[in-house]
Design a protein around this motif. Sequence first.
Motif, PDB file in Angstrom:
ATOM      1  N   LEU A 133      -6.404  10.259   3.416  1.00 22.49           N
ATOM      2  CA  LEU A 133      -5.138   9.687   3.870  1.00 22.49           C
ATOM      3  C   LEU A 133      -5.348   8.299   4.475  1.00 22.49           C
ATOM      4  CD1 LEU A 133      -3.414  12.786   5.532  1.00 22.49           C
ATOM      5  CD2 LEU A 133      -2.782  11.661   3.388  1.00 22.49           C
ATOM      6  N   ALA A 134      -6.412   8.139   5.260  1.00 26.78           N
ATOM      7  CA  ALA A 134      -6.698   6.842   5.875  1.00 26.78           C
ATOM      8  C   ALA A 134      -6.968   5.790   4.810  1.00 26.78           C
ATOM      9  CB  ALA A 134      -7.891   6.970   6.817  1.00 26.78           C
ATOM     10  N   SER A 135      -7.723   6.166   3.777  1.00 28.44           N
ATOM     11  CA  SER A 135      -8.050   5.219   2.720  1.00 28.44           C
ATOM     12  C   SER A 135      -6.809   4.840   1.922  1.00 28.44           C
ATOM     13  CB  SER A 135      -9.112   5.818   1.801  1.00 28.44           C
ATOM     14  OG  SER A 135      -9.589   4.860   0.898  1.00 28.44           O
ATOM     15  N   THR A 136      -5.971   5.840   1.622  1.00 25.25           N
ATOM     16  CA  THR A 136      -4.729   5.572   0.894  1.00 25.25           C
ATOM     17  C   THR A 136      -3.831   4.632   1.693  1.00 25.25           C
ATOM     18  OG1 THR A 136      -4.831   7.743  -0.173  1.00 25.25           O
ATOM     19  CG2 THR A 136      -2.708   6.632  -0.168  1.00 25.25           C
ATOM     20  N   SER A 137      -3.753   4.864   3.008  1.00 22.04           N
ATOM     21  CA  SER A 137      -2.938   4.018   3.873  1.00 22.04           C
ATOM     22  C   SER A 137      -3.458   2.586   3.883  1.00 22.04           C
ATOM     23  CB  SER A 137      -2.937   4.586   5.297  1.00 22.04           C
ATOM     24  OG  SER A 137      -2.222   3.743   6.176  1.00 22.04           O
ATOM     25  N   ALA A 138      -4.782   2.418   3.918  1.00 20.64           N
ATOM     26  CA  ALA A 138      -5.368   1.075   3.922  1.00 20.64           C
ATOM     27  C   ALA A 138      -5.043   0.331   2.631  1.00 20.64           C
ATOM     28  CB  ALA A 138      -6.877   1.169   4.119  1.00 20.64           C
ATOM     29  N   HIS A 139      -5.123   1.036   1.497  1.00 27.04           N
ATOM     30  CA  HIS A 139      -4.797   0.400   0.219  1.00 27.04           C
ATOM     31  C   HIS A 139      -3.318   0.025   0.161  1.00 27.04           C
ATOM     32  CE1 HIS A 139      -8.549   0.536  -1.983  1.00 27.04           C
ATOM     33  NE2 HIS A 139      -8.740   1.792  -1.606  1.00 27.04           N
ATOM     34  N   LEU A 140      -2.458   0.879   0.727  1.00 29.66           N
ATOM     35  CA  LEU A 140      -1.026   0.584   0.730  1.00 29.66           C
ATOM     36  C   LEU A 140      -0.738  -0.660   1.562  1.00 29.66           C
ATOM     37  CD1 LEU A 140       1.853   1.318  -0.019  1.00 29.66           C
ATOM     38  CD2 LEU A 140       1.920   2.854   1.958  1.00 29.66           C
ATOM     39  N   ARG A 141      -1.381  -0.770   2.732  1.00 36.63           N
ATOM     40  CA  ARG A 141      -1.181  -1.962   3.565  1.00 36.63           C
ATOM     41  C   ARG A 141      -1.635  -3.212   2.828  1.00 36.63           C
ATOM     42  NH1 ARG A 141      -3.319   1.380   7.624  1.00 36.63           N
ATOM     43  NH2 ARG A 141      -5.322   0.284   7.505  1.00 36.63           N
ATOM     44  N   ARG A 142      -2.762  -3.100   2.126  1.00 37.64           N
ATOM     45  CA  ARG A 142      -3.267  -4.253   1.379  1.00 37.64           C
ATOM     46  C   ARG A 142      -2.295  -4.645   0.276  1.00 37.64           C
ATOM     47  NH1 ARG A 142      -9.512  -5.124  -0.371  1.00 37.64           N
ATOM     48  NH2 ARG A 142      -9.286  -7.101  -1.472  1.00 37.64           N
ATOM     49  N   LEU A 143      -1.717  -3.659  -0.398  1.00 40.38           N
ATOM     50  CA  LEU A 143      -0.757  -3.943  -1.460  1.00 40.38           C
ATOM     51  C   LEU A 143       0.486  -4.615  -0.892  1.00 40.38           C
ATOM     52  CD1 LEU A 143       0.091  -3.680  -4.416  1.00 40.38           C
ATOM     53  CD2 LEU A 143       0.936  -1.384  -3.890  1.00 40.38           C
ATOM     54  N   VAL A 144       0.984  -4.122   0.237  1.00 40.93           N
ATOM     55  CA  VAL A 144       2.158  -4.726   0.875  1.00 40.93           C
ATOM     56  C   VAL A 144       1.860  -6.169   1.259  1.00 40.93           C
ATOM     57  CG1 VAL A 144       3.645  -4.656   2.915  1.00 40.93           C
ATOM     58  CG2 VAL A 144       3.144  -2.550   1.668  1.00 40.93           C
ATOM     59  N   ASP A 145       0.659  -6.419   1.799  1.00 40.77           N
ATOM     60  CA  ASP A 145       0.273  -7.784   2.167  1.00 40.77           C
ATOM     61  C   ASP A 145       0.256  -8.693   0.945  1.00 40.77           C
ATOM     62  OD1 ASP A 145       0.010  -7.069   4.812  1.00 40.77           O
ATOM     63  OD2 ASP A 145      -2.174  -6.836   4.732  1.00 40.77           O
ATOM     64  N   GLN A 146      -0.243  -8.180  -0.189  1.00 40.29           N
ATOM     65  CA  GLN A 146      -0.289  -8.988  -1.405  1.00 40.29           C
ATOM     66  C   GLN A 146       1.116  -9.317  -1.902  1.00 40.29           C
ATOM     67  OE1 GLN A 146      -2.711  -6.722  -4.130  1.00 40.29           O
ATOM     68  NE2 GLN A 146      -4.610  -7.660  -3.426  1.00 40.29           N
ATOM     69  N   ILE A 147       2.007  -8.326  -1.844  1.00 45.01           N
ATOM     70  CA  ILE A 147       3.388  -8.558  -2.282  1.00 45.01           C
ATOM     71  C   ILE A 147       4.061  -9.586  -1.385  1.00 45.01           C
ATOM     72  CG2 ILE A 147       5.662  -7.503  -2.530  1.00 45.01           C
ATOM     73  CD1 ILE A 147       4.224  -4.919  -3.352  1.00 45.01           C
ATOM     74  N   GLU A 148       3.842  -9.451  -0.066  1.00 45.94           N
ATOM     75  CA  GLU A 148       4.417 -10.413   0.872  1.00 45.94           C
ATOM     76  C   GLU A 148       3.884 -11.819   0.598  1.00 45.94           C
ATOM     77  OE1 GLU A 148       4.871 -11.160   5.704  1.00 45.94           O
ATOM     78  OE2 GLU A 148       3.441  -9.688   4.938  1.00 45.94           O
ATOM     79  N   GLU A 149       2.593 -11.910   0.307  1.00 42.12           N
ATOM     80  CA  GLU A 149       1.983 -13.207   0.032  1.00 42.12           C
ATOM     81  C   GLU A 149       2.610 -13.848  -1.194  1.00 42.12           C
ATOM     82  OE1 GLU A 149      -2.164 -13.637  -1.639  1.00 42.12           O
ATOM     83  OE2 GLU A 149      -2.520 -14.370   0.388  1.00 42.12           O
ATOM     84  N   LEU A 150       2.811 -13.060  -2.245  1.00 41.52           N
ATOM     85  CA  LEU A 150       3.381 -13.591  -3.480  1.00 41.52           C
ATOM     86  C   LEU A 150       4.834 -13.999  -3.297  1.00 41.52           C
ATOM     87  CD1 LEU A 150       1.868 -11.093  -6.084  1.00 41.52           C
ATOM     88  CD2 LEU A 150       1.318 -13.519  -5.851  1.00 41.52           C
ATOM     89  N   LYS A 151       5.567 -13.256  -2.471  1.00 42.30           N
ATOM     90  CA  LYS A 151       6.993 -13.515  -2.290  1.00 42.30           C
ATOM     91  C   LYS A 151       7.277 -14.622  -1.283  1.00 42.30           C
ATOM     92  CE  LYS A 151       8.724 -10.182  -4.943  1.00 42.30           C
ATOM     93  NZ  LYS A 151       9.623 -10.450  -6.089  1.00 42.30           N
ATOM     94  N   ALA A 152       6.489 -14.669  -0.213  1.00 39.15           N
ATOM     95  CA  ALA A 152       6.833 -15.544   0.914  1.00 39.15           C
ATOM     96  C   ALA A 152       6.081 -16.863   0.936  1.00 39.15           C
ATOM     97  CB  ALA A 152       6.597 -14.794   2.239  1.00 39.15           C
TER      98      ALA A 152
END
Length: 226
Positions: A133-152
């Motif tokens: 669960l911790a690893s999945t959460s870390a990957h999700l945060r990284r994905l959200v950061d990447q999406i934010e970077e591309l959008k913002a």
Amino acid sequence: MSGLDIDPRDRGIIQAAPMFSGLPGAVLDTLLAQSELQVRPKRTTLFEQDEPASTFYVVMEGWVKLFRMTTGGDEAVVGVFTRGDSIAEVPCLAGGNYPVSGETVTDVRLLAVPTRKIMELNRSSPEIGLAMLASTSAHLRRLVDQIEELKARTGPQRLAAFLVDLAPTARGACTIALPYEKLLIAGRLGMKPESLSRAFQRLRALGVRINQNTVAVGDIARLAEF
């Protein structure tokens, strides 16, 4: 390889990965005893999209890219990973197929962990499930950061952030060695190669100069502010 004779520096890298950081020492030792340290040359395929997920990896040294092939035959870079990053543990532990392909970008050292052993340990060590669960959460945060970077952020801002992350200092002048080829950097930043070239040109006003595979920055703090 036993869990007791691994190099202390390597063990520290492994223990810092979200998948392993919460595991008791005895559980980690048991897992490492079933794993393998591997050395792979540049452009080695680790796994291919849609094949059964049987092994996941922790990058000890070097760089690895994950990518998908589009319907048009182009390569879409999903992410580029380096020391301390874990790769493909989610599909392995979910019992599915690899959703992406993995390939080494440079010569690498990897910890290869067989899925079968993780699943066996999970039956006797509930900490494994929490680690998943911790690893999945870390990957999700990284994905959200990447999406934010591309959008913002604009292309030049994304490039600036990439260079700041690689910089050996937080202020003043420095020289940055690009870790892999510019085509892959463009893909990692969601750009076309020509857009990456324009972004470098835009950053010249901030004291950024590129020469082959190195980048000279006049003031890294100024670049970070941008």
